[in-house]
Design a protein around this motif. Structure first.
Motif, short mmCIF file in Angstrom:
data_model
loop_
_atom_site.label_atom_id
_atom_site.label_comp_id
_atom_site.label_asym_id
_atom_site.label_seq_id
_atom_site.Cartn_x
_atom_site.Cartn_y
_atom_site.Cartn_z
N GLU A 217 0.83 -1.20 0.00
CA GLU A 217 0.00 0.00 0.00
C GLU A 217 0.87 1.25 0.00
N VAL A 218 1.87 1.28 0.85
CA VAL A 218 2.74 2.45 0.97
C VAL A 218 3.43 2.75 -0.36
N TRP A 219 3.98 1.73 -1.00
CA TRP A 219 4.76 1.99 -2.21
C TRP A 219 3.87 2.22 -3.43
N SER A 220 2.67 1.65 -3.47
CA SER A 220 1.78 1.97 -4.59
C SER A 220 1.43 3.46 -4.58
N LYS A 221 1.17 3.98 -3.40
CA LYS A 221 0.86 5.41 -3.28
C LYS A 221 2.09 6.27 -3.54
N SER A 222 3.23 5.87 -2.98
CA SER A 222 4.44 6.68 -3.12
C SER A 222 4.93 6.74 -4.56
N LEU A 223 4.85 5.62 -5.29
CA LEU A 223 5.27 5.62 -6.68
C LEU A 223 4.34 6.48 -7.54
N LEU A 224 3.03 6.44 -7.25
CA LEU A 224 2.12 7.29 -8.01
C LEU A 224 2.45 8.76 -7.78
N ILE A 225 2.75 9.11 -6.53
CA ILE A 225 3.11 10.49 -6.23
C ILE A 225 4.43 10.86 -6.89
N ALA A 226 5.38 9.93 -6.93
CA ALA A 226 6.67 10.21 -7.56
C ALA A 226 6.50 10.61 -9.02
N GLY A 227 5.54 9.98 -9.71
CA GLY A 227 5.20 10.41 -11.06
C GLY A 227 5.87 9.60 -12.16
N ARG A 228 5.38 9.83 -13.37
CA ARG A 228 5.80 9.07 -14.54
C ARG A 228 7.30 9.18 -14.80
N GLY A 229 7.89 10.32 -14.55
CA GLY A 229 9.30 10.50 -14.85
C GLY A 229 10.24 9.78 -13.89
N ARG A 230 9.75 9.44 -12.70
CA ARG A 230 10.63 8.84 -11.70
C ARG A 230 10.30 7.39 -11.39
N ILE A 231 9.12 6.93 -11.77
CA ILE A 231 8.66 5.65 -11.25
C ILE A 231 9.54 4.48 -11.68
N ALA A 232 9.97 4.44 -12.92
CA ALA A 232 10.76 3.30 -13.38
C ALA A 232 12.07 3.20 -12.62
N GLY A 233 12.76 4.31 -12.47
CA GLY A 233 14.03 4.29 -11.76
C GLY A 233 13.88 3.96 -10.29
N LEU A 234 12.84 4.51 -9.66
CA LEU A 234 12.63 4.26 -8.24
C LEU A 234 12.25 2.81 -7.99
N ALA A 235 11.37 2.27 -8.83
CA ALA A 235 10.99 0.86 -8.69
C ALA A 235 12.20 -0.05 -8.90
N ALA A 236 13.05 0.28 -9.86
CA ALA A 236 14.24 -0.54 -10.11
C ALA A 236 15.21 -0.50 -8.94
N ARG A 237 15.44 0.69 -8.40
CA ARG A 237 16.39 0.82 -7.28
C ARG A 237 15.88 0.08 -6.05
N ARG A 238 14.58 0.07 -5.87
CA ARG A 238 13.99 -0.58 -4.69
C ARG A 238 13.61 -2.04 -4.95
N HIS A 239 13.86 -2.52 -6.18
CA HIS A 239 13.52 -3.88 -6.57
C HIS A 239 12.03 -4.17 -6.30
N LEU A 240 11.19 -3.21 -6.66
CA LEU A 240 9.76 -3.33 -6.41
C LEU A 240 9.04 -3.93 -7.60
N PRO A 241 8.23 -4.97 -7.40
CA PRO A 241 7.33 -5.42 -8.47
C PRO A 241 6.21 -4.39 -8.64
N ALA A 242 6.24 -3.64 -9.71
CA ALA A 242 5.30 -2.54 -9.91
C ALA A 242 4.76 -2.55 -11.33
N LEU A 243 3.49 -2.21 -11.46
CA LEU A 243 2.81 -2.03 -12.75
C LEU A 243 2.11 -0.69 -12.69
N TRP A 244 2.24 0.11 -13.75
CA TRP A 244 1.60 1.41 -13.71
C TRP A 244 0.93 1.73 -15.04
N VAL A 245 -0.09 2.57 -14.94
CA VAL A 245 -0.86 3.04 -16.10
C VAL A 245 -0.74 4.55 -16.13
N ASP A 246 -0.25 5.09 -17.26
CA ASP A 246 -0.09 6.54 -17.34
C ASP A 246 -1.34 7.20 -17.90
#
Length: 326
Positions: free
Chosen positions: A274-303
């Motif tokens: 829950e925490v990271w789904s919200k935080s990645l959405l707030i981080a935004g389209r320009g940052r989400i891929a890099g942040l998810a990769a650095r944190r090794h997060l399984p993430a899927l997003w819709v722009d």
């Protein structure tokens, strides 16, 4: 609801009920003799967390602490855990997760426990474009005393809605751990699955289209994990002709405008998902891929052009995506 089970039904015992401004579904696959009691215990978890953490009842432990933020308050275990998890999440996300958004939400008209539908018009106390003091202007350092189970919130009022729901899913999963051959807990985008699911090879979870379409944009195959989706699909509304939503960017004090419509994250702990789904959405389209990769997060997003993307850690769980969403 932003996630849903997909696939054929199997022998199961299910209960559905309203809680925390959503519909909660608890399902035990191949139920054992204790399934009924376990389902009742899991349902009681949601009632306790809601009573302790709701901001819509001025008598709740959370709101009593919000009303007197410079003093210590002994609170129920559920409220203490939610505040402690919020403080941990604030540190882990570098401030992207920040519960000090209650006054902003109330000013925008989100002062009632209604499941808003996208496009509804509410009356705020000020123009939607008014920038309130961003919570991230100062660090959040709440007081936490585990021995007395007491909290001191500090200068700003807090909202525990999202993290409280993740906590309820975590505790309900513990209650259902030995109820049968597996379980599904779904609570408005926060879920936990255990066991092999209806077909024995994992639960199929559909990620709803945040643009409002009836069909999912992707289907995941999951087992023994939490899954959370933060989305603009339900709780968005209009104030003074401006569309706003409930996911407040603590860096700006406004509804997040990062070009993302929804983010889904997997984690064994539903609270962290829950925490990271919200935080990645707030981080935004320009940052989400890099942040998810650095944190090794399984993430899927819709722009905001309805394109679906996934992190490397999420790719093994995706079994289908809509042809027009990639």
């Amino acid at each position: 609801m932003t996630t849903r089970e997909a696939g054929p039904a199997a022998a199961a015992q299910t209960t559905t009920f309203p809680a925390m401004a959503t519909r909660v579904t608890l399902r035990v696959a191949d139920p054992g003799p204790a399934a009924g009691d376990a389902l009742a215990a899991a349902r009681a978890v949601f009632a306790r967390v809601e009573a302790a953490c709701t901001r819509f009842d001025p008598r709740s432990p959370l709101m009593r602490a919000n009303a007197d933020r410079t003093n210590w308050h002994a609170v129920p275990q559920e409220c203490y855990l939610a505040v402690a998890e919020a403080a941990r999440a604030h540190r882990e996300t570098g401030g992207l997760f920040d519960p000090r958004v209650l006054d902003t939400l109330v000013a925008l008209g989100y002062d009632r426990t209604l499941p808003f539908r996208s496009g509804v018009t509410l009356t705020g106390t000020g123009p939607a474009r008014t920038v309130r003091t961003p919570p991230a202007a100062s660090p959040w350092l709440p007081g936490l005393d585990p021995d007395s189970r007491s909290i001191r919130l500090g200068a700003d009022r807090i909202d525990l809605g999202g993290i409280g729901k993740g906590l309820a899913v975590r505790l309900a999963a513990r209650a259902l751990a030995h109820a049968g051959g597996g379980h599904l807990i779904e609570a408005g985008g926060d879920c936990h699955v255990a066991g092999g699911g209806p077909d024995g090879d994992g639960w199929r979870i559909g990620v709803e289209d945040p643009a409002g379409g009836a069909d999912p944009v992707a289907v995941l195959r999951l087992a023994d994990t939490g899954c959370a989706t933060s989305s603009l699909r339900v709780r968005s509304w209009r104030v003074d002709g401006t569309t706003v939503h409930h996911l407040i960017d603590p860096r700006t004090g406004r509804s997040a405008q990062g070009g993302l419509l929804s983010v889904t994250v997997l984690d064994p702990d539903p609270v962290r998902a829950e925490v990271w789904s919200k935080s990645l959405l707030i981080a935004g389209r320009g940052r989400i891929a890099g942040l998810a990769a650095r944190r090794h997060l399984p993430a899927l997003w819709v722009d905001d052009s309805r394109q679906v993307a996934v992190s490397a850690a999420m790719a093994p769980y995706v079994i289908w995506t809509a042809p027009d969403a990639t």
